[in-house]
Scaffold this active site. Structure first.
Site, mmCIF file in Angstrom:
data_model
loop_
_atom_site.group_PDB
_atom_site.id
_atom_site.type_symbol
_atom_site.label_atom_id
_atom_site.label_comp_id
_atom_site.label_asym_id
_atom_site.label_seq_id
_atom_site.Cartn_x
_atom_site.Cartn_y
_atom_site.Cartn_z
ATOM 1 N N ASN A 1 0.181 -11.630 4.554
ATOM 2 C CA ASN A 1 0.747 -10.413 5.129
ATOM 3 C C ASN A 1 2.172 -10.147 4.647
ATOM 4 O O ASN A 1 2.617 -8.998 4.626
ATOM 5 C CB ASN A 1 0.719 -10.528 6.658
ATOM 6 C CG ASN A 1 1.462 -9.424 7.358
ATOM 7 O OD1 ASN A 1 1.067 -8.266 7.315
ATOM 8 N ND2 ASN A 1 2.565 -9.777 8.017
ATOM 9 N N THR B 1 6.619 -0.072 11.312
ATOM 10 C CA THR B 1 7.118 -1.403 10.999
ATOM 11 C C THR B 1 8.436 -1.294 10.245
ATOM 12 O O THR B 1 8.804 -0.233 9.745
ATOM 13 C CB THR B 1 6.118 -2.182 10.135
ATOM 14 O OG1 THR B 1 5.942 -1.479 8.896
ATOM 15 C CG2 THR B 1 4.771 -2.328 10.840
ATOM 16 N N TYR C 1 5.922 -0.643 -5.533
ATOM 17 C CA TYR C 1 5.184 -1.282 -4.443
ATOM 18 C C TYR C 1 3.677 -1.066 -4.593
ATOM 19 O O TYR C 1 2.884 -2.001 -4.465
ATOM 20 C CB TYR C 1 5.673 -0.723 -3.113
ATOM 21 C CG TYR C 1 4.930 -1.239 -1.897
ATOM 22 C CD1 TYR C 1 5.251 -2.464 -1.335
ATOM 23 C CD2 TYR C 1 3.929 -0.481 -1.297
ATOM 24 C CE1 TYR C 1 4.582 -2.932 -0.211
ATOM 25 C CE2 TYR C 1 3.255 -0.938 -0.181
ATOM 26 C CZ TYR C 1 3.579 -2.173 0.359
ATOM 27 O OH TYR C 1 2.911 -2.641 1.473
ATOM 28 N N SER D 1 -3.257 -4.933 2.141
ATOM 29 C CA SER D 1 -3.115 -3.955 1.068
ATOM 30 C C SER D 1 -2.407 -2.708 1.591
ATOM 31 O O SER D 1 -1.709 -2.741 2.608
ATOM 32 C CB SER D 1 -4.503 -3.618 0.497
ATOM 33 O OG SER D 1 -4.392 -2.777 -0.621
ATOM 34 N N LYS E 1 0.316 -3.767 -4.924
ATOM 35 C CA LYS E 1 -0.843 -3.816 -4.038
ATOM 36 C C LYS E 1 -2.139 -3.548 -4.799
ATOM 37 O O LYS E 1 -3.200 -4.095 -4.461
ATOM 38 C CB LYS E 1 -0.664 -2.810 -2.899
ATOM 39 C CG LYS E 1 0.444 -3.189 -1.917
ATOM 40 C CD LYS E 1 0.194 -4.552 -1.281
ATOM 41 C CE LYS E 1 1.241 -4.902 -0.238
ATOM 42 N NZ LYS E 1 0.962 -6.195 0.429
ATOM 43 N N ILE F 1 -0.586 -17.522 8.687
ATOM 44 C CA ILE F 1 -0.210 -16.109 8.612
ATOM 45 C C ILE F 1 1.198 -16.022 8.043
ATOM 46 O O ILE F 1 2.141 -16.573 8.619
ATOM 47 C CB ILE F 1 -0.247 -15.430 9.996
ATOM 48 C CG1 ILE F 1 -1.605 -15.624 10.666
ATOM 49 C CG2 ILE F 1 0.085 -13.946 9.871
ATOM 50 C CD1 ILE F 1 -1.658 -15.113 12.105
#
Length: 235
Positions: free
Chosen positions: A85, A186, A153, A139, A157, A6
């Site tokens: 991620n 986040t 950005y 994504s 993606k 990860i």
């Protein structure tokens, strides 16, 4: 014991997923740029009872760091799950494309597109040898919707989504997913809205059950949002 790699695992969705996989007795190889944050996350997982946590700090855009991750995985002898991620937003506040620095955009592509592809390439033999391994590329809805300021950005993606779809077409014996977790509370999302209160966004941990169900149910390779996946597996 299954093994997962990860990236971006020191906080947010990466750490939330690691906590749940640790509870399922997975071996975890965790990556993040900030060594202190990654060490703290790994120690937390061990305190929660995780038996095998390997923390490898570094930048996924750095080929030497990716080689280090590959070598650690090879020592484990298998790789069942790769979760790409780790992401960067780019400049904050986010500029319109007409004003976007090409150098900044190149860095965003290095982390968000080229690094996930390179990690998949480096670990593909073990993913294919794990029975039926899985790759999950995180994504964003900015990949499929045009928002002012999100062009840098979002375009990374969108490119990652296409990389995901192409890998799936080329490797039908591998499960390859683009997973859109939606808005989350986040650090990256906070960077997108500097100075704003984003506490109304869902915590990353609330997304993990949908992601786990994706991994448990293993639908056909493709792109899934949290809502779309829930609808798909319950219909």
């Amino acid at each position: 014991m299954p093994v997962a790699l990860i990236t971006g695992a020191s906080r947010g969705l990466g750490l939330a997923l690691a906590r749940t996989l640790a509870a399922r007795s997975w071996t975890l190889v965790l990556d993040a740029r900030r060594a202190a944050d990654l060490t703290r996350a790994a120690d937390e997982l061990r305190d929660l009872g995780a038996e095998d946590v390997i923390a490898v700090a570094g930048d996924v855009a750095d080929p030497a760091h990716r080689s280090e991750l590959r070598d650690v995985i090879r020592e484990s002898g298998r790789l069942d799950l790769l979760v790409n991620n780790a992401s960067v937003l780019g400049p904050s506040p986010m500029p319109p494309l007409a004003d976007h620095s090409v150098a900044d955009l190149a860095r965003t592509y290095d982390v968000n597109v080229f690094a996930p592809l390179a990690l998949t390439q480096a670990n593909l033999p073990l993913l294919l040898g794990a029975g039926r391994g899985a790759v999950v590329n995180i994504s964003s809805d900015a990949a499929v919707n045009a928002y002012p300021g999100w062009g840098g950005y979002g375009s990374t993606k969108a490119a990652l989504d296409h990389v995901t779809a192409t890998l799936a077409a080329e490797h039908p014996d591998l499960d390859v997913y683009a997973f859109d977790p939606g808005d989350m509370n986040t650090d990256l999302h906070q960077q997108a809205f500097p100075g704003e209160d984003i506490s109304d966004r869902p915590a990353a941990a609330t997304v993990v059950p949908a992601l786990l169900r994706l991994l448990d149910e293993r639908p056909v390779s493709g792109r899934y949002t949290v809502a779309e996946f829930a609808a798909a597996v319950t219909s």
